[in-house]
Design a protein around this motif. Structure first.
Motif, PDB file in Angstrom:
ATOM      1  N   LYS A  53      58.442  -2.196  24.456  1.00  0.00           N
ATOM      2  CA  LYS A  53      59.892  -2.061  24.268  1.00  0.00           C
ATOM      3  C   LYS A  53      60.208  -1.748  22.807  1.00  0.00           C
ATOM      4  CE  LYS A  53      63.032  -4.028  26.414  1.00  0.00           C
ATOM      5  NZ  LYS A  53      64.080  -4.915  26.805  1.00  0.00           N
ATOM      6  N   ARG A  54      59.544  -2.443  21.904  1.00  0.00           N
ATOM      7  CA  ARG A  54      59.771  -2.206  20.479  1.00  0.00           C
ATOM      8  C   ARG A  54      59.421  -0.773  20.098  1.00  0.00           C
ATOM      9  NH1 ARG A  54      55.459  -4.392  16.746  1.00  0.00           N
ATOM     10  NH2 ARG A  54      54.645  -2.413  17.453  1.00  0.00           N
ATOM     11  N   ASP A  55      58.264  -0.309  20.574  1.00  0.00           N
ATOM     12  CA  ASP A  55      57.828   1.052  20.256  1.00  0.00           C
ATOM     13  C   ASP A  55      58.787   2.110  20.807  1.00  0.00           C
ATOM     14  OD1 ASP A  55      55.653  -0.035  18.952  1.00  0.00           O
ATOM     15  OD2 ASP A  55      54.214   0.468  20.539  1.00  0.00           O
ATOM     16  N   LEU A  56      59.457   1.804  21.906  1.00  0.00           N
ATOM     17  CA  LEU A  56      60.425   2.732  22.495  1.00  0.00           C
ATOM     18  C   LEU A  56      61.805   2.629  21.832  1.00  0.00           C
ATOM     19  CD1 LEU A  56      59.531   2.246  26.263  1.00  0.00           C
ATOM     20  CD2 LEU A  56      59.075   4.296  24.882  1.00  0.00           C
ATOM     21  N   GLY A  57      61.986   1.612  20.986  1.00  0.00           N
ATOM     22  CA  GLY A  57      63.285   1.415  20.346  1.00  0.00           C
ATOM     23  C   GLY A  57      64.291   0.711  21.245  1.00  0.00           C
ATOM     24  N   LEU A  58      63.802  -0.038  22.228  1.00  0.00           N
ATOM     25  CA  LEU A  58      64.683  -0.763  23.151  1.00  0.00           C
ATOM     26  C   LEU A  58      64.948  -2.169  22.622  1.00  0.00           C
ATOM     27  CD1 LEU A  58      63.035   0.354  26.514  1.00  0.00           C
ATOM     28  CD2 LEU A  58      64.977   1.392  25.312  1.00  0.00           C
ATOM     29  N   ASP A  59      65.882  -2.868  23.265  1.00  0.00           N
ATOM     30  CA  ASP A  59      66.244  -4.210  22.818  1.00  0.00           C
ATOM     31  C   ASP A  59      65.104  -5.197  23.064  1.00  0.00           C
ATOM     32  OD1 ASP A  59      66.336  -5.155  25.490  1.00  0.00           O
ATOM     33  OD2 ASP A  59      68.424  -4.586  25.681  1.00  0.00           O
ATOM     34  N   ARG A  60      65.311  -6.427  22.627  1.00  0.00           N
ATOM     35  CA  ARG A  60      64.252  -7.438  22.700  1.00  0.00           C
ATOM     36  C   ARG A  60      64.303  -8.280  23.973  1.00  0.00           C
ATOM     37  NH1 ARG A  60      63.956 -10.319  16.968  1.00  0.00           N
ATOM     38  NH2 ARG A  60      61.717 -10.169  17.210  1.00  0.00           N
ATOM     39  N   ALA A  61      65.332  -8.107  24.790  1.00  0.00           N
ATOM     40  CA  ALA A  61      65.454  -8.896  26.024  1.00  0.00           C
ATOM     41  C   ALA A  61      64.358  -8.496  27.015  1.00  0.00           C
ATOM     42  CB  ALA A  61      66.836  -8.677  26.644  1.00  0.00           C
ATOM     43  N   ARG A  62      63.946  -9.445  27.848  1.00  0.00           N
ATOM     44  CA  ARG A  62      62.938  -9.150  28.864  1.00  0.00           C
ATOM     45  C   ARG A  62      63.454  -8.053  29.790  1.00  0.00           C
ATOM     46  NH1 ARG A  62      60.567 -14.377  31.739  1.00  0.00           N
ATOM     47  NH2 ARG A  62      59.024 -12.854  32.440  1.00  0.00           N
ATOM     48  N   SER A  63      62.565  -7.172  30.187  1.00  0.00           N
ATOM     49  CA  SER A  63      62.931  -6.063  31.067  1.00  0.00           C
ATOM     50  C   SER A  63      61.796  -5.789  32.040  1.00  0.00           C
ATOM     51  CB  SER A  63      63.211  -4.790  30.264  1.00  0.00           C
ATOM     52  OG  SER A  63      64.337  -4.929  29.448  1.00  0.00           O
ATOM     53  N   TRP A  64      62.161  -5.146  33.165  1.00  0.00           N
ATOM     54  CA  TRP A  64      61.218  -4.798  34.204  1.00  0.00           C
ATOM     55  C   TRP A  64      61.414  -3.349  34.621  1.00  0.00           C
ATOM     56  CZ3 TRP A  64      63.392  -9.407  33.410  1.00  0.00           C
ATOM     57  CH2 TRP A  64      62.564 -10.533  33.410  1.00  0.00           C
ATOM     58  N   ILE A  65      60.318  -2.716  35.001  1.00  0.00           N
ATOM     59  CA  ILE A  65      60.354  -1.375  35.600  1.00  0.00           C
ATOM     60  C   ILE A  65      60.328  -1.600  37.107  1.00  0.00           C
ATOM     61  CG2 ILE A  65      59.219   0.857  35.836  1.00  0.00           C
ATOM     62  CD1 ILE A  65      57.736   0.136  33.142  1.00  0.00           C
ATOM     63  N   VAL A  66      61.405  -1.227  37.774  1.00  0.00           N
ATOM     64  CA  VAL A  66      61.502  -1.410  39.222  1.00  0.00           C
ATOM     65  C   VAL A  66      60.678  -0.309  39.894  1.00  0.00           C
ATOM     66  CG1 VAL A  66      63.066  -1.448  41.198  1.00  0.00           C
ATOM     67  CG2 VAL A  66      63.778  -2.452  39.018  1.00  0.00           C
ATOM     68  N   THR A  67      59.789  -0.706  40.796  1.00  0.00           N
ATOM     69  CA  THR A  67      58.910   0.265  41.443  1.00  0.00           C
ATOM     70  C   THR A  67      59.176   0.407  42.935  1.00  0.00           C
ATOM     71  OG1 THR A  67      57.202  -1.438  41.750  1.00  0.00           O
ATOM     72  CG2 THR A  67      57.069  -0.076  39.748  1.00  0.00           C
ATOM     73  N   ARG A  68      60.155  -0.292  43.431  1.00  0.00           N
ATOM     74  CA  ARG A  68      60.457  -0.248  44.861  1.00  0.00           C
ATOM     75  C   ARG A  68      61.467   0.835  45.209  1.00  0.00           C
ATOM     76  NH1 ARG A  68      61.113  -5.193  48.996  1.00  0.00           N
ATOM     77  NH2 ARG A  68      61.199  -3.872  50.820  1.00  0.00           N
ATOM     78  N   GLU A  69      62.118   1.401  44.186  1.00  0.00           N
ATOM     79  CA  GLU A  69      63.038   2.507  44.434  1.00  0.00           C
ATOM     80  C   GLU A  69      62.998   3.464  43.251  1.00  0.00           C
ATOM     81  OE1 GLU A  69      67.466   1.936  43.278  1.00  0.00           O
ATOM     82  OE2 GLU A  69      66.931   0.192  44.495  1.00  0.00           O
ATOM     83  N   VAL A  70      63.327   4.712  43.517  1.00  0.00           N
ATOM     84  CA  VAL A  70      63.336   5.747  42.490  1.00  0.00           C
ATOM     85  C   VAL A  70      64.516   6.684  42.736  1.00  0.00           C
ATOM     86  CG1 VAL A  70      60.843   5.728  42.044  1.00  0.00           C
ATOM     87  CG2 VAL A  70      61.766   7.245  43.811  1.00  0.00           C
ATOM     88  N   ASN A  71      64.902   7.418  41.696  1.00  0.00           N
ATOM     89  CA  ASN A  71      65.833   8.539  41.841  1.00  0.00           C
ATOM     90  C   ASN A  71      65.023   9.814  41.738  1.00  0.00           C
ATOM     91  OD1 ASN A  71      69.044   7.693  40.250  1.00  0.00           O
ATOM     92  ND2 ASN A  71      67.990   6.713  41.946  1.00  0.00           N
ATOM     93  N   SER A  72      65.447  10.822  42.488  1.00  0.00           N
ATOM     94  CA  SER A  72      64.815  12.136  42.474  1.00  0.00           C
ATOM     95  C   SER A  72      65.883  13.152  42.077  1.00  0.00           C
ATOM     96  CB  SER A  72      64.282  12.448  43.873  1.00  0.00           C
ATOM     97  OG  SER A  72      63.866  13.785  43.966  1.00  0.00           O
ATOM     98  N   PHE A  73      65.560  14.029  41.109  1.00  0.00           N
ATOM     99  CA  PHE A  73      66.541  15.023  40.676  1.00  0.00           C
ATOM    100  C   PHE A  73      65.852  16.257  40.123  1.00  0.00           C
ATOM    101  CE2 PHE A  73      65.583  12.436  37.006  1.00  0.00           C
ATOM    102  CZ  PHE A  73      65.592  13.311  35.930  1.00  0.00           C
TER     103      PHE A  73
END
Length: 145
Positions: free
Chosen positions: A78-98
């Protein structure tokens, strides 16, 4: 090759700013995501001609109801991506397609939609988890046709 705003073609593992539309929101009749959020490119495939189809998995602060529904994003990533410090998850049960770039891709401070990319070891976990759900009823919300 570049498309959309002169941006590079997204690669699996890239993290984009994207107005993600949750499956529950689409089921309720919404057409637009309510929040721009980091989303991980799971797949980018060439369609006919020069069209590119992209599948993204959302990043959220909300812990998953079941551990197998998401993968925690490590604080250092998260730090390397420049995101905040709060816990986060990558949801893998659904996706968007575009189709790339699509109207739901959002520009961040540097003038591109790219935060960066997750490490290969993490992407392999994300891809495997999405693949597992693909065989058991992953939700794919189609966008910006």
């Amino acid at each position: 090759m570049k498309r959309g705003g002169g941006w590079p073609i997204p690669q699996p593992g890239d993290v984009l700013s994207y107005a993600y539309l949750w499956a529950r929101e689409a089921d309720a009749g919404q057409e637009d995501g309510l929040k721009d959020r980091p989303s991980v490119v799971v797949l980018a495939t060439q369609e006919t001609g020069d069209r590119l189809r992209v599948l993204v998995a959302p990043v959220t602060h909300r812990p998953p109801e079941r551990p197998e529904d998401a993968i925690e994003l490590p604080p250092l990533v998260k730090r390397d991506l420049g995101l905040d410090r709060a816990r986060s998850w990558i949801v893998t049960r659904e996706v968007n397609s575009f189709r790339w770039p699509g109207p739901d891709v959002r520009v961040i401070d540097d003038g591109t939609p790219f935060y960066g990319a997750i490490p290969d070891w993490l992407f392999l976990r994300v891809r495997a988890s999405v693949g597992t759900w693909a065989g058991r009823g992953i939700r794919v919300v189609g966008r910006s046709e």
